[in-house]
Write an enzyme that holds these catalytic residues in place. Structure first.
Site, PDB file in Angstrom:
ATOM      1  N   GLY A  32       0.828  -1.217   0.000  1.00  0.00           N
ATOM      2  CA  GLY A  32       0.000   0.000   0.000  1.00  0.00           C
ATOM      3  C   GLY A  32       0.855   1.257   0.000  1.00  0.00           C
ATOM      4  N   GLY A  85      -0.247   4.952  -0.923  1.00  0.00           N
ATOM      5  CA  GLY A  85      -1.322   5.590  -0.170  1.00  0.00           C
ATOM      6  C   GLY A  85      -0.880   6.811   0.614  1.00  0.00           C
ATOM      7  N   GLN A  86      -1.825   7.367   1.360  1.00  0.00           N
ATOM      8  CA  GLN A  86      -1.541   8.590   2.129  1.00  0.00           C
ATOM      9  C   GLN A  86      -0.357   8.376   3.072  1.00  0.00           C
ATOM     10  OE1 GLN A  86      -4.490   9.800   5.035  1.00  0.00           O
ATOM     11  NE2 GLN A  86      -3.611  11.837   5.258  1.00  0.00           N
ATOM     12  N   ASP A 116      -0.472  -7.305  -5.002  1.00  0.00           N
ATOM     13  CA  ASP A 116      -1.870  -7.345  -4.579  1.00  0.00           C
ATOM     14  C   ASP A 116      -1.918  -8.290  -3.370  1.00  0.00           C
ATOM     15  OD1 ASP A 116      -4.513  -7.924  -4.177  1.00  0.00           O
ATOM     16  OD2 ASP A 116      -4.963  -8.407  -6.265  1.00  0.00           O
ATOM     17  N   TYR A 175     -14.881  -1.887   8.243  1.00  0.00           N
ATOM     18  CA  TYR A 175     -13.475  -1.488   8.402  1.00  0.00           C
ATOM     19  C   TYR A 175     -13.018  -1.686   9.856  1.00  0.00           C
ATOM     20  CZ  TYR A 175      -9.566   1.922   8.539  1.00  0.00           C
ATOM     21  OH  TYR A 175      -8.365   2.563   8.716  1.00  0.00           O
ATOM     22  N   LYS A 230     -10.165  -4.121  11.590  1.00  0.00           N
ATOM     23  CA  LYS A 230      -9.058  -3.627  12.416  1.00  0.00           C
ATOM     24  C   LYS A 230      -8.938  -4.439  13.703  1.00  0.00           C
ATOM     25  CE  LYS A 230      -7.218  -0.717   9.757  1.00  0.00           C
ATOM     26  NZ  LYS A 230      -5.974  -1.206   9.130  1.00  0.00           N
ATOM     27  N   ILE A 284      -5.383  10.865  10.180  1.00  0.00           N
ATOM     28  CA  ILE A 284      -4.052  11.394   9.857  1.00  0.00           C
ATOM     29  C   ILE A 284      -4.170  12.609   8.942  1.00  0.00           C
ATOM     30  CG2 ILE A 284      -1.792  10.866   8.870  1.00  0.00           C
ATOM     31  CD1 ILE A 284      -2.501   9.242  11.397  1.00  0.00           C
TER      32      ILE A 284
HETATM   33  N1  NAD Z   1      -5.107   7.681   6.853  1.00  0.00           N
HETATM   34  C1  NAD Z   1      -5.673   7.578   8.043  1.00  0.00           C
HETATM   35  O1  NAD Z   1      -6.258   8.549   8.537  1.00  0.00           O
HETATM   36  C2  NAD Z   1      -5.569   6.288   8.821  1.00  0.00           C
HETATM   37  C3  NAD Z   1      -6.034   6.280  10.140  1.00  0.00           C
HETATM   38  C4  NAD Z   1      -5.958   5.098  10.865  1.00  0.00           C
HETATM   39  C5  NAD Z   1      -5.393   3.969  10.301  1.00  0.00           C
HETATM   40  N2  NAD Z   1      -4.952   3.994   9.022  1.00  0.00           N
HETATM   41  C6  NAD Z   1      -4.400   2.763   8.467  1.00  0.00           C
HETATM   42  O2  NAD Z   1      -3.123   2.973   7.871  1.00  0.00           O
HETATM   43  C7  NAD Z   1      -2.964   2.097   6.752  1.00  0.00           C
HETATM   44  C8  NAD Z   1      -2.646   2.912   5.510  1.00  0.00           C
HETATM   45  O3  NAD Z   1      -3.691   3.830   5.294  1.00  0.00           O
HETATM   46  P1  NAD Z   1      -3.624   5.007   4.227  1.00  0.00           P
HETATM   47  O4  NAD Z   1      -4.267   6.184   4.835  1.00  0.00           O
HETATM   48  O5  NAD Z   1      -2.273   5.161   3.656  1.00  0.00           O
HETATM   49  O6  NAD Z   1      -4.642   4.432   3.151  1.00  0.00           O
HETATM   50  P2  NAD Z   1      -4.757   4.739   1.598  1.00  0.00           P
HETATM   51  O7  NAD Z   1      -6.114   4.364   1.160  1.00  0.00           O
HETATM   52  O8  NAD Z   1      -4.276   6.115   1.293  1.00  0.00           O
HETATM   53  O9  NAD Z   1      -3.707   3.721   1.009  1.00  0.00           O
HETATM   54  C9  NAD Z   1      -3.944   2.347   1.022  1.00  0.00           C
HETATM   55  C10 NAD Z   1      -3.269   1.746  -0.172  1.00  0.00           C
HETATM   56  O10 NAD Z   1      -3.609   0.359  -0.219  1.00  0.00           O
HETATM   57  C11 NAD Z   1      -3.666   0.014  -1.573  1.00  0.00           C
HETATM   58  N3  NAD Z   1      -4.411  -1.223  -1.796  1.00  0.00           N
HETATM   59  C12 NAD Z   1      -5.737  -1.377  -2.028  1.00  0.00           C
HETATM   60  N4  NAD Z   1      -6.015  -2.665  -2.310  1.00  0.00           N
HETATM   61  C13 NAD Z   1      -4.836  -3.329  -2.246  1.00  0.00           C
HETATM   62  C14 NAD Z   1      -4.469  -4.674  -2.457  1.00  0.00           C
HETATM   63  N5  NAD Z   1      -5.373  -5.591  -2.811  1.00  0.00           N
HETATM   64  N6  NAD Z   1      -3.169  -5.012  -2.311  1.00  0.00           N
HETATM   65  C15 NAD Z   1      -2.249  -4.085  -1.983  1.00  0.00           C
HETATM   66  N7  NAD Z   1      -2.529  -2.799  -1.773  1.00  0.00           N
HETATM   67  C16 NAD Z   1      -3.812  -2.416  -1.913  1.00  0.00           C
HETATM   68  C17 NAD Z   1      -4.309   1.202  -2.264  1.00  0.00           C
HETATM   69  O11 NAD Z   1      -3.977   1.216  -3.652  1.00  0.00           O
HETATM   70  C18 NAD Z   1      -3.690   2.369  -1.511  1.00  0.00           C
HETATM   71  O12 NAD Z   1      -2.552   2.868  -2.186  1.00  0.00           O
HETATM   72  C19 NAD Z   1      -4.269   1.300   6.633  1.00  0.00           C
HETATM   73  O13 NAD Z   1      -4.117   0.078   7.316  1.00  0.00           O
HETATM   74  C20 NAD Z   1      -5.264   2.176   7.360  1.00  0.00           C
HETATM   75  O14 NAD Z   1      -6.317   1.417   7.864  1.00  0.00           O
HETATM   76  C21 NAD Z   1      -5.026   5.140   8.264  1.00  0.00           C
END
Ligand code: NAD
Length: 319
Positions: free
Chosen positions: A8, A11-12, A53, A143, A147, A173
């Site tokens: 991932g 992602g963010q 994936d 979701y 978790k 975040i």
């Molecule tokens: N951003 C927040 O506010 C926040 C808060 C609490 C927890 N989290 C956790 O942090 C982690 C990262 O979150 P994020 O904000 O970067 O999320 P995000 O949605 O920005 O990024 C997640 C990434 O996972 C990828 N993804 C989707 N399906 C996939 C698959 N089958 N195989 C591999 N990758 C895949 C997506 O393409 C994306 O790039 C997650 O576990 C999320 O639950 C995030």
């Protein structure tokens, strides 16, 4: 030296975590693994990358083997709002994908697997203020259930199979590099874009919805610090509360108005996201993380707002 893979990574969080890991452990030792979303240029161009994936165990195993990985940060996920809309996708990524990651990690004898949890692991029956680390959880979203599954499976794989799984319950975040996708707390990023570009923003949560939040540098610090913590000092593993700040949309808007006096906030409440937010805590008791591995955030809301504005103004209006 560690050999790290981040799922991932586009992602963010991944697009900030990968550069931080590369700065610490060397560019060539951190593999950015993306799926569906393309990696941002600064991540793709600065070290090894792969397509993984997490729903495909063979692809996962191949990446771990080919890159001789010993440490995994598993960020591949479907976030809260999208998971409610796409149950099958959420099952495949958030449940099966996590299981695949844990099994592949055991098979490849990884030294450490970091799996972020979230405040979404709590629910309406959880004490909302200063939520204790160990308390009733019972989340009401797909979701959130995933978790809790991640936390319990992480602790189980550690206890039963000796796999060192660690995780923190991240709050919402706030960051400027990559925009969030489908989270309930995304307003706290979108409001900055609205304020800088149009001096206004329509918020989908009620003005008094208090939620725990964290600025990205602290989130990166928490993930890297928990991974480095001395294992013998840990009583918890995959389920640490980490707090930094808590605020409401109205408070964040006031803070922005101090810096951009013309900024106007309107409210167009989305009942789906409001219901999710209402089921989450207002603030967290993170004393377990502080005691067991020295957690200490650096940013409060005002410091975060100042830093966000500096970086986002530069990004959105480079001249
Ligand atoms: N951003 C927040 O506010 C926040 C808060 C609490 C927890 N989290 C956790 O942090 C982690 C990262 O979150 P994020 O904000 O970067 O999320 P995000 O949605 O920005 O990024 C997640 C990434 O996972 C990828 N993804 C989707 N399906 C996939 C698959 N089958 N195989 C591999 N990758 C895949 C997506 O393409 C994306 O790039 C997650 O576990 C999320 O639950 C995030």
């Amino acid at each position: 030296m560690k050999r790290i893979l981040v799922t991932g990574a586009a992602g963010q969080i991944g697009s900030d975590l990968v550069p931080a890991l590369r700065a610490k452990y060397g560019n060539e030792n951190v593999v950015a693994a993306a799926h569906a979303t393309p990696l941002p240029a600064h991540v793709r161009g600065s070290g090894p990358h792969a397509t993984v994936d997490v729903g495909e165990p063979a692809a996962l195993r191949r990446a771990l083997r080919e890159h001789r990985v010993d440490t995994l940060y598993h960020l591949g996920s479907i976030l809260s709002v999208l998971a409610e809309k796409q149950r099958h996708l959420s099952w495949r990524v958030n449940f099966e994908g996590l299981h695949n990651v844990l099994e592949a990690s055991v098979e490849h004898d990884l030294k450490c697997v970091v799996v972020p949890s979230s405040i979404a692991a709590f629910g309406p029956e959880t004490p909302a203020d200063d939520t204790p680390n160990d308390t009733i959880q019972r989340p009401t979203t797909s979701y959130g259930i995933s978790k809790v599954f991640g936390e319990l499976m992480g602790n189980y794989y550690h206890r039963a199979l000796g796999l060192d799984v660690r995780g923190v319950r991240l709050p919402g975040i706030v960051s400027w590099a990559t925009e969030p996708t489908a989270g309930t707390t995304d307003y706290a990023v979108a409001i900055f874009y609205g304020a800088i570009l149009n001096e206004r923003y329509a918020c989908y949560l009620e003005p008094d919805t208090r939620l725990p939040m964290m600025y990205m540098p602290d989130a990166i610090g928490a993930l890297m610090q928990v991974a480095e913590a001395e294992g013998s000092a840990l009583r918890h593993r995959a389920d640490f509360n980490v707090g930094a700040m808590s605020f409401t949309p109205a408070e964040l808007a006031d803070s922005l108005r101090k810096r951009i006096p013309a900024f106007r906030m309107e409210y167009e409440v989305d009942p789906v996201r409001q219901a999710i937010a209402d089921s989450w805590p207002n603030s967290l008791d993170d004393s377990a993380a502080r005691e067991e591995w020295g957690w200490k955030p650096r940013y409060d809301m005002e410091a975060m707002v100042d830093d966000m504005l500096v970086h986002l103004k530069r990004k959105l209006r480079p001249d």
